[in-house]
Write a protein that holds these residues in place. Sequence first.
Motif, short mmCIF file in Angstrom:
data_model
loop_
_atom_site.label_atom_id
_atom_site.label_comp_id
_atom_site.label_asym_id
_atom_site.label_seq_id
_atom_site.Cartn_x
_atom_site.Cartn_y
_atom_site.Cartn_z
N ARG A 221 -1.35 -12.73 -5.20
CA ARG A 221 -1.02 -11.65 -6.13
C ARG A 221 -2.13 -10.60 -6.12
NH1 ARG A 221 3.20 -12.46 -9.61
NH2 ARG A 221 2.39 -11.02 -11.17
N GLU A 222 -3.37 -11.09 -6.08
CA GLU A 222 -4.52 -10.18 -6.09
C GLU A 222 -4.54 -9.33 -4.82
OE1 GLU A 222 -7.76 -8.06 -7.07
OE2 GLU A 222 -6.66 -9.40 -8.39
N ARG A 223 -4.27 -9.94 -3.68
CA ARG A 223 -4.26 -9.16 -2.42
C ARG A 223 -3.15 -8.10 -2.45
NH1 ARG A 223 -5.12 -14.23 -0.15
NH2 ARG A 223 -2.96 -14.40 0.55
N LEU A 224 -1.98 -8.47 -2.93
CA LEU A 224 -0.87 -7.50 -2.99
C LEU A 224 -1.19 -6.38 -3.98
CD1 LEU A 224 2.11 -10.01 -2.92
CD2 LEU A 224 1.60 -8.29 -1.18
N ALA A 225 -1.70 -6.73 -5.14
CA ALA A 225 -2.05 -5.71 -6.13
C ALA A 225 -3.16 -4.80 -5.63
CB ALA A 225 -2.45 -6.37 -7.45
N SER A 226 -4.11 -5.38 -4.91
CA SER A 226 -5.20 -4.56 -4.35
C SER A 226 -4.67 -3.58 -3.31
CB SER A 226 -6.26 -5.45 -3.71
OG SER A 226 -6.92 -6.19 -4.69
N ALA A 227 -3.72 -4.02 -2.50
CA ALA A 227 -3.13 -3.11 -1.51
C ALA A 227 -2.40 -1.96 -2.21
CB ALA A 227 -2.18 -3.87 -0.59
N TYR A 228 -1.64 -2.28 -3.24
CA TYR A 228 -0.94 -1.25 -4.03
C TYR A 228 -1.95 -0.25 -4.60
CZ TYR A 228 1.71 0.75 -7.93
OH TYR A 228 2.31 1.62 -8.83
N ASN A 229 -3.00 -0.77 -5.22
CA ASN A 229 -4.01 0.10 -5.83
C ASN A 229 -4.74 0.93 -4.78
OD1 ASN A 229 -3.41 -0.81 -8.40
ND2 ASN A 229 -4.91 -2.44 -8.31
N ARG A 230 -4.97 0.36 -3.63
CA ARG A 230 -5.63 1.10 -2.54
C ARG A 230 -4.77 2.30 -2.13
NH1 ARG A 230 -6.93 -3.07 -0.01
NH2 ARG A 230 -5.04 -3.32 1.23
N GLY A 231 -3.46 2.08 -1.98
CA GLY A 231 -2.56 3.18 -1.63
C GLY A 231 -2.51 4.23 -2.73
N TYR A 232 -2.46 3.79 -3.96
CA TYR A 232 -2.42 4.72 -5.10
C TYR A 232 -3.69 5.58 -5.13
CZ TYR A 232 -1.35 6.17 -9.90
OH TYR A 232 -1.06 6.91 -11.03
N ARG A 233 -4.85 4.92 -5.01
CA ARG A 233 -6.12 5.66 -5.08
C ARG A 233 -6.33 6.59 -3.88
NH1 ARG A 233 -8.11 0.64 -6.94
NH2 ARG A 233 -8.80 0.17 -4.84
N GLU B 167 0.84 -1.21 0.00
CA GLU B 167 0.00 0.00 0.00
C GLU B 167 0.87 1.26 0.00
OE1 GLU B 167 -3.52 1.86 2.78
OE2 GLU B 167 -3.25 -0.31 2.76
N ILE B 168 1.94 1.24 0.78
CA ILE B 168 2.86 2.38 0.82
C ILE B 168 3.53 2.57 -0.55
CG2 ILE B 168 5.07 3.18 1.78
CD1 ILE B 168 4.14 1.95 4.48
N ILE B 169 3.92 1.47 -1.17
CA ILE B 169 4.54 1.56 -2.49
C ILE B 169 3.56 2.17 -3.49
CG2 ILE B 169 5.42 0.18 -4.43
CD1 ILE B 169 6.63 -1.73 -2.34
N GLY B 170 2.29 1.79 -3.41
CA GLY B 170 1.28 2.39 -4.28
C GLY B 170 1.12 3.88 -4.05
N SER B 171 1.12 4.27 -2.80
CA SER B 171 1.01 5.70 -2.46
C SER B 171 2.21 6.47 -3.01
CB SER B 171 0.93 5.89 -0.95
OG SER B 171 -0.20 5.23 -0.43
N LEU B 172 3.40 5.90 -2.81
CA LEU B 172 4.61 6.56 -3.30
C LEU B 172 4.65 6.60 -4.82
CD1 LEU B 172 7.20 5.21 -0.74
CD2 LEU B 172 6.53 7.60 -1.06
N ALA B 173 4.15 5.57 -5.46
CA ALA B 173 4.11 5.56 -6.93
C ALA B 173 3.27 6.74 -7.43
CB ALA B 173 3.54 4.25 -7.44
N TYR B 174 2.15 7.00 -6.77
CA TYR B 174 1.32 8.12 -7.18
C TYR B 174 1.98 9.46 -6.86
CZ TYR B 174 -2.29 11.56 -7.60
OH TYR B 174 -2.98 12.70 -7.96
N LEU B 175 2.39 9.62 -5.61
CA LEU B 175 2.93 10.93 -5.18
C LEU B 175 4.22 11.29 -5.91
CD1 LEU B 175 2.17 10.66 -1.37
CD2 LEU B 175 1.08 12.22 -3.01
N ARG B 176 5.10 10.34 -6.10
CA ARG B 176 6.37 10.64 -6.79
C ARG B 176 6.13 10.98 -8.25
NH1 ARG B 176 10.56 11.24 -2.91
NH2 ARG B 176 10.36 9.53 -1.47
N THR B 177 5.17 10.32 -8.86
CA THR B 177 4.81 10.65 -10.25
C THR B 177 4.18 12.03 -10.31
OG1 THR B 177 4.50 8.31 -10.75
CG2 THR B 177 3.51 9.89 -12.27
N LEU B 178 3.31 12.32 -9.36
CA LEU B 178 2.64 13.62 -9.31
C LEU B 178 3.66 14.74 -9.20
CD1 LEU B 178 -0.13 15.13 -9.04
CD2 LEU B 178 0.18 14.91 -6.56
#
Length: 146
Positions: free
Chosen positions: A97-109, A59-70
Motif C-alpha cells: 500500500r505504501e509503495r502504491l501510495a508513494s507512486a501516486y504522490n510522486r506523480g501528483y507532486r 503514478e499516472i493516476i496521481g498526475s491526472l488527479a492533480y492536472l484534472r483538478t487544476l
Amino acid sequence: MTKRALAALFLAVLAASPEPLLAQARRPAQPQQRPAEPPPAEPEAPPPPYEPQLLKLAEIIGSLAYLRTLCEAREAQDWRERMAALLESEGRSPQRRERLASAYNRGYRAYSATHRTCSDGSQEASARLAVEGEKLAKALASRFGG
C-alpha cells in the motif's frame, strides 16, 4: 489509649524488629519490565510480475488527479476514487500500500511543481497521460486478468 502510649508502642515495635524494615529498604529494586515487543512483521510476499507497471499506473493516476483538478475537469474527483479502488484491490500488505501510495504522490507532486495554472501545456500533458494510462491499464488487464 493515649497518644503517648500509642507512640511508645509504635517505637517498641520498631525497636524490636528493625531487620524486616531494613531488609525491605536494602532489597534491590526489581528491574522494570519492558513492554512486550510486537511480533516481527511477516515477511512480505514477493511482488507480482506486474508490479512495475502497476506502480507506473499509480503514478499516472496521481498526475491526472492533480492536472484534472487544476483544470477543473468534471471527472477530477474520479482519479482519487480510482486510486482508492486500486489500493483496495492491490494493497494486500502495508508495504505494498505504501509503495502504491508513494507512486501516486510522486506523480501528483511532479506536476504540482511545474504546473501552477491550467494552461494548454497542462491540458496536453493531461491528455497524453490519460492515453498512456489507458494503454497501460488495458495491457495489464489483458495480460494478467482483471
